[in-house]
Write a protein that holds these residues in place. Structure first.
Motif, PDB file in Angstrom:
ATOM      1  N   GLU A 197       0.807  -1.225   0.000  1.00 37.78           N
ATOM      2  CA  GLU A 197       0.000   0.000   0.000  1.00 37.78           C
ATOM      3  C   GLU A 197       0.842   1.278   0.000  1.00 37.78           C
ATOM      4  OE1 GLU A 197      -1.034  -0.469   4.783  1.00 37.78           O
ATOM      5  OE2 GLU A 197      -2.498  -0.985   3.256  1.00 37.78           O
ATOM      6  N   LEU A 198       1.945   1.269  -0.774  1.00 33.48           N
ATOM      7  CA  LEU A 198       2.801   2.445  -0.864  1.00 33.48           C
ATOM      8  C   LEU A 198       2.052   3.640  -1.431  1.00 33.48           C
ATOM      9  CD1 LEU A 198       5.637   3.733  -0.656  1.00 33.48           C
ATOM     10  CD2 LEU A 198       6.148   2.793  -2.923  1.00 33.48           C
ATOM     11  N   ASP A 199       1.067   3.384  -2.282  1.00 37.04           N
ATOM     12  CA  ASP A 199       0.298   4.477  -2.872  1.00 37.04           C
ATOM     13  C   ASP A 199      -0.451   5.272  -1.809  1.00 37.04           C
ATOM     14  OD1 ASP A 199      -1.175   2.009  -2.643  1.00 37.04           O
ATOM     15  OD2 ASP A 199      -2.843   2.987  -3.646  1.00 37.04           O
ATOM     16  N   MET A 200      -0.693   4.662  -0.654  1.00 35.02           N
ATOM     17  CA  MET A 200      -1.405   5.349   0.413  1.00 35.02           C
ATOM     18  C   MET A 200      -0.459   6.020   1.407  1.00 35.02           C
ATOM     19  SD  MET A 200      -4.628   5.604   0.407  1.00 35.02           S
ATOM     20  CE  MET A 200      -5.953   5.053  -0.641  1.00 35.02           C
ATOM     21  N   HIS A 201       0.585   5.314   1.861  1.00 36.27           N
ATOM     22  CA  HIS A 201       1.382   5.894   2.955  1.00 36.27           C
ATOM     23  C   HIS A 201       2.639   6.613   2.487  1.00 36.27           C
ATOM     24  CE1 HIS A 201       4.207   2.558   2.703  1.00 36.27           C
ATOM     25  NE2 HIS A 201       3.212   1.702   2.821  1.00 36.27           N
ATOM     26  N   ARG A 202       3.169   6.304   1.294  1.00 36.44           N
ATOM     27  CA  ARG A 202       4.331   6.979   0.722  1.00 36.44           C
ATOM     28  C   ARG A 202       5.543   6.942   1.663  1.00 36.44           C
ATOM     29  NH1 ARG A 202       2.356  10.739  -2.845  1.00 36.44           N
ATOM     30  NH2 ARG A 202       4.353  10.555  -3.897  1.00 36.44           N
ATOM     31  N   ARG A 221     -11.676   4.578   8.790  1.00 38.70           N
ATOM     32  CA  ARG A 221     -10.984   4.028   7.621  1.00 38.70           C
ATOM     33  C   ARG A 221     -11.376   4.802   6.365  1.00 38.70           C
ATOM     34  NH1 ARG A 221      -9.315  -1.599   7.711  1.00 38.70           N
ATOM     35  NH2 ARG A 221      -9.871  -1.592   5.519  1.00 38.70           N
ATOM     36  N   SER A 222     -12.647   5.136   6.254  1.00 45.18           N
ATOM     37  CA  SER A 222     -13.117   5.870   5.078  1.00 45.18           C
ATOM     38  C   SER A 222     -12.544   7.280   5.042  1.00 45.18           C
ATOM     39  CB  SER A 222     -14.645   5.929   5.075  1.00 45.18           C
ATOM     40  OG  SER A 222     -15.194   4.624   4.985  1.00 45.18           O
ATOM     41  N   VAL A 223     -12.389   7.906   6.201  1.00 44.11           N
ATOM     42  CA  VAL A 223     -11.758   9.221   6.258  1.00 44.11           C
ATOM     43  C   VAL A 223     -10.353   9.138   5.676  1.00 44.11           C
ATOM     44  CG1 VAL A 223     -10.806  10.954   7.826  1.00 44.11           C
ATOM     45  CG2 VAL A 223     -13.121  10.101   8.181  1.00 44.11           C
ATOM     46  N   HIS A 224      -9.615   8.094   6.068  1.00 50.28           N
ATOM     47  CA  HIS A 224      -8.244   7.925   5.585  1.00 50.28           C
ATOM     48  C   HIS A 224      -8.227   7.691   4.075  1.00 50.28           C
ATOM     49  CE1 HIS A 224      -3.992   6.279   6.432  1.00 50.28           C
ATOM     50  NE2 HIS A 224      -4.115   6.434   5.130  1.00 50.28           N
ATOM     51  N   PHE A 228      -9.074  12.251   2.157  1.00 48.32           N
ATOM     52  CA  PHE A 228      -7.783  12.896   2.015  1.00 48.32           C
ATOM     53  C   PHE A 228      -7.049  12.292   0.816  1.00 48.32           C
ATOM     54  CE2 PHE A 228      -8.977  13.868   6.256  1.00 48.32           C
ATOM     55  CZ  PHE A 228      -8.321  15.033   6.617  1.00 48.32           C
ATOM     56  N   GLY A 229      -6.020  13.005   0.347  1.00 53.80           N
ATOM     57  CA  GLY A 229      -5.229  12.520  -0.771  1.00 53.80           C
ATOM     58  C   GLY A 229      -4.133  11.577  -0.316  1.00 53.80           C
ATOM     59  N   PRO A 230      -3.326  11.051  -1.234  1.00 53.98           N
ATOM     60  CA  PRO A 230      -2.342  10.035  -0.907  1.00 53.98           C
ATOM     61  C   PRO A 230      -1.127  10.562  -0.150  1.00 53.98           C
ATOM     62  CG  PRO A 230      -2.237  10.586  -3.229  1.00 53.98           C
ATOM     63  CD  PRO A 230      -3.426  11.298  -2.670  1.00 53.98           C
ATOM     64  N   ARG A 231      -1.091  11.860   0.184  1.00 54.83           N
ATOM     65  CA  ARG A 231      -0.085  12.351   1.129  1.00 54.83           C
ATOM     66  C   ARG A 231      -0.750  12.877   2.385  1.00 54.83           C
ATOM     67  NH1 ARG A 231       4.507  16.185  -1.095  1.00 54.83           N
ATOM     68  NH2 ARG A 231       4.930  16.152   1.134  1.00 54.83           N
ATOM     69  N   SER A 232      -1.783  13.700   2.234  1.00 55.78           N
ATOM     70  CA  SER A 232      -2.410  14.291   3.414  1.00 55.78           C
ATOM     71  C   SER A 232      -3.094  13.248   4.284  1.00 55.78           C
ATOM     72  CB  SER A 232      -3.414  15.377   3.002  1.00 55.78           C
ATOM     73  OG  SER A 232      -4.425  14.848   2.167  1.00 55.78           O
ATOM     74  N   SER A 233      -3.457  12.099   3.707  1.00 52.09           N
ATOM     75  CA  SER A 233      -4.113  11.052   4.503  1.00 52.09           C
ATOM     76  C   SER A 233      -3.210  10.524   5.612  1.00 52.09           C
ATOM     77  CB  SER A 233      -4.542   9.888   3.605  1.00 52.09           C
ATOM     78  OG  SER A 233      -3.422   9.261   3.026  1.00 52.09           O
ATOM     79  N   ASN A 234      -1.901  10.713   5.460  1.00 50.74           N
ATOM     80  CA  ASN A 234      -0.990  10.224   6.479  1.00 50.74           C
ATOM     81  C   ASN A 234      -1.047  11.033   7.766  1.00 50.74           C
ATOM     82  OD1 ASN A 234       0.407   8.030   4.945  1.00 50.74           O
ATOM     83  ND2 ASN A 234       0.803   9.744   3.584  1.00 50.74           N
ATOM     84  N   LEU A 235      -1.769  12.143   7.724  1.00 53.98           N
ATOM     85  CA  LEU A 235      -2.031  12.900   8.938  1.00 53.98           C
ATOM     86  C   LEU A 235      -2.934  12.111   9.895  1.00 53.98           C
ATOM     87  CD1 LEU A 235      -2.066  15.719  10.442  1.00 53.98           C
ATOM     88  CD2 LEU A 235      -4.133  16.216   9.119  1.00 53.98           C
ATOM     89  N   PRO A 237      -3.517   8.700  10.728  1.00 54.78           N
ATOM     90  CA  PRO A 237      -3.005   7.751  11.714  1.00 54.78           C
ATOM     91  C   PRO A 237      -2.132   8.413  12.776  1.00 54.78           C
ATOM     92  CG  PRO A 237      -1.924   7.447   9.582  1.00 54.78           C
ATOM     93  CD  PRO A 237      -3.076   8.366   9.367  1.00 54.78           C
ATOM     94  N   ARG A 238      -1.401   9.446  12.377  1.00 52.50           N
ATOM     95  CA  ARG A 238      -0.547  10.112  13.366  1.00 52.50           C
ATOM     96  C   ARG A 238      -1.381  10.833  14.414  1.00 52.50           C
ATOM     97  NH1 ARG A 238       5.302  12.728  12.213  1.00 52.50           N
ATOM     98  NH2 ARG A 238       5.790  13.274  14.367  1.00 52.50           N
ATOM     99  N   LEU A 239      -2.461  11.477  13.996  1.00 54.32           N
ATOM    100  CA  LEU A 239      -3.322  12.163  14.956  1.00 54.32           C
ATOM    101  C   LEU A 239      -3.983  11.170  15.911  1.00 54.32           C
ATOM    102  CD1 LEU A 239      -5.049  14.890  12.748  1.00 54.32           C
ATOM    103  CD2 LEU A 239      -3.134  15.161  14.340  1.00 54.32           C
ATOM    104  N   VAL A 240      -4.389  10.022  15.386  1.00 47.81           N
ATOM    105  CA  VAL A 240      -4.981   9.000  16.258  1.00 47.81           C
ATOM    106  C   VAL A 240      -3.932   8.486  17.235  1.00 47.81           C
ATOM    107  CG1 VAL A 240      -6.035   6.711  16.348  1.00 47.81           C
ATOM    108  CG2 VAL A 240      -6.720   8.327  14.564  1.00 47.81           C
ATOM    109  N   PHE A 241      -2.763   8.131  16.705  1.00 52.82           N
ATOM    110  CA  PHE A 241      -1.713   7.574  17.560  1.00 52.82           C
ATOM    111  C   PHE A 241      -1.290   8.568  18.640  1.00 52.82           C
ATOM    112  CE2 PHE A 241       2.890   7.123  18.410  1.00 52.82           C
ATOM    113  CZ  PHE A 241       2.848   5.902  19.073  1.00 52.82           C
ATOM    114  N   GLU A 242      -1.183   9.841  18.295  1.00 55.32           N
ATOM    115  CA  GLU A 242      -0.708  10.833  19.246  1.00 55.32           C
ATOM    116  C   GLU A 242      -1.808  11.382  20.151  1.00 55.32           C
ATOM    117  OE1 GLU A 242       1.293  13.745  16.851  1.00 55.32           O
ATOM    118  OE2 GLU A 242       3.085  12.480  16.592  1.00 55.32           O
ATOM    119  N   SER A 243      -3.026  10.891  20.010  1.00 56.40           N
ATOM    120  CA  SER A 243      -4.131  11.342  20.861  1.00 56.40           C
ATOM    121  C   SER A 243      -3.881  10.937  22.313  1.00 56.40           C
ATOM    122  CB  SER A 243      -5.450  10.737  20.378  1.00 56.40           C
ATOM    123  OG  SER A 243      -5.464   9.328  20.608  1.00 56.40           O
TER     124      SER A 243
END
Length: 481
Positions: A197-202, A221-224, A228-235, A237-243
């Motif tokens: 899934e490199l196209d998603m997480h880059r 999952r649908s929000v991700h 979002f696009g294939p770069r901004s979507s990586n925001l 998981p980080r926001l969830v993890f850092e919550s």
């Protein structure tokens, strides 16, 4: 590798196929013939193509002892002091980890984590949660097949994206996790670092992606995937993890790192960012070269012959999805790839919609794969030949791809399917995705092409692409593996 004659290459060594209700219901649950057994097929060693690709400590069929020792060693400097004797702990696992080299490497890593935690903390309330991407019954199959319920004394459970949710407050609003993932005092994130899934997480926050996918309700999952696009979507998981919610339960992470050679080692730590960095560097060096070599294939017929869905099925230690998008440099952050997910359906105005499958893939022969995920782009993009009536019945009844059967033809057996595909697309090059690490299953004709072009791909990555990929992420060139 020019000193090797193609005729001297070893026979292929395909990966084990795990029988599943999501696969064709043959008498054994397995295909009648593996693609590796077709005439003229060879196992092209990755180490001969790219000698500097990081070596493996484990390949399917090896002794598991080095994996166990590597896991124990990686955990020595991990802080577990937050876990007390009466704590509850969830080890979080992905069903995709059990698709890698038969699944027993991932199983051994999980077992070792459990035993080390119990020994160091005195905690005996360690449970397992097996998350899934799409197929709702697959975690149950995994738990039964690998004896995980016995390993965890009856405390191994599936965690599904339709299960009861739990609210997680983030700077962009409330997102939804799976309650069963977080129903413990502490969580241990046990994942795998091979390239998918490199196209998603880059390769941005790669280590955190499961927090908005495997560990999230379908709304998040649908929000991700789609908001979002294939770069901004990586925001996400980080926001969830850092919550605050997740961090109060966070213990540490463990990753089974891999190159196309196999499992290269185990990375563990309380901080995911150093692991994220190491996985990115490993990916550039190893998977970057394989992707570039795939880009040197002018035409081919891909044979799907392993465990799981086609895009995530491995051949030569690299998923089929990396061949379908080989013409796109998905490591390059200066471009927005028009690939699967958001980019395919909502490309930037200046970029036209492209075919979602690399035009070099002229035809697909489907010998064995699992349904249960949307993959109509495959049948819509190139001719698809199904092998056997059981495979045709499986596709016909697949509710995720209700039109696929109308886009395919069915062959009696594998040789007939391959011969038909060769005739209709005028290609003699065969490449197989059969779960193999360490070597790529292909025919002699394609092996000759790959041997010839490997030095070119190697040089392009080392001199042009890898410096750019590292510069884009703020890495020092001296960090290159």
């Amino acid at each position: 590798m020019t000193h090797f004659a193609v005729s001297e290459l070893p026979r292929p060594a395909p990966g084990e196929i795990r029988a599943s209700q999501y696969g064709p219901q043959t008498s054994t649950g397995l295909p009648a013939m593996r693609a590796a057994d077709l005439p003229g097929m060879v196992g092209l060693p990755i180490s001969e193509l790219f000698p500097d690709v990081p070596k493996a400590i484990y390949v399917e069929g090896d002794d598991l002892t080095p994996l166990r020792k590597a896991t124990e060693e990686s955990l020595k400097n991990v802080d577990m002091s937050m876990i007390k004797e009466r704590s509850t702990v969830n080890i979080l696992a992905s069903q995709y980890g059990f698709m890698i080299m038969g699944g027993y490497a991932y199983r051994e890593v999980i077992r070792t984590i459990k035993e080390v935690v119990e020994q160091r903390t005195g905690c005996k309330r360690v449970r397992l949660r097996v998350a899934t991407g799409f197929r709702l019954k697959e975690p149950e199959e995994v738990i039964k097949h690998y004896g995980l319920d016995e390993m965890f004394d009856g405390r191994a459970l599936p965690a599904l994206y339709i299960d009861q949710g739990v609210e997680i407050e983030t700077p962009i609003g409330t997102l939804m996790g799976i309650k069963r993932i977080y129903d413990a005092d502490f969580i241990i994130h046990c994942h795998h670092g091979e390239l998918r899934e490199l196209d998603m997480h880059r390769m941005i926050s790669r280590t955190m992606k499961p927090f908005s996918m495997s560990y999230a309700r379908f709304e998040t999952r649908s929000v991700h995937h789609m908001n979002f696009g294939p770069r901004s979507s990586n925001l996400i998981p980080r926001l969830v993890f850092e919550s605050d919610f997740v961090q109060k339960k966070w213990a540490f992470g463990v990753f089974m790192a891999a190159s196309p050679q196999g499992v290269t080692g185990i990375e563990a730590g309380n901080d995911l960012m150093p692991i994220d960095r190491k996985l990115a560097l490993l990916a550039f060096k190893s998977y970057g070269k394989i992707r570039e070599l795939y880009n040197e294939i002018e035409d081919c017929i891909a044979i799907i012959d392993g465990t799981g869905e086609p895009r995530y099925m491995v051949g030569g230690g690299t998923t089929f999805g990396n061949l379908t998008e080989a013409e796109l440099d998905l490591f390059d952050l200066d471009t927005v790839p028009v690939s699967l997910g958001f980019g395919l359906w909502q490309p930037p105005p200046e970029q036209p919609k492209l075919k979602p499958v690399n035009p070099a893939v002229r035809a697909l022969v489907m010998n064995h794969f699992w349904t249960g995920v949307p993959q109509m782009e495959l049948a819509n993009s190139c001719p698809m030949v199904l092998v056997g009536d059981e495979m045709a019945k499986l596709v016909e009844e697949d509710c995720m791809n209700i039109e696929m059967i109308n886009k395919c033809v069915t062959a009696h057996d594998l040789p007939a399917a391959v011969n038909f595909a060769k005739r209709i697309v005028n290609s003699e090059n065969l490449i197989v995705f059969d779960g193999a690490y360490g070597s790529l299953t292909c025919n002699e004709k394609l092996a000759e092409r790959l041997i010839e072009r490997a030095p070119i791909a190697d040089r392009r990555v080392e001199e042009e692409l890898m410096p750019k990929w590292m510069r884009q992420r703020g890495f020092d060139p001296s960090e290159a593996l």
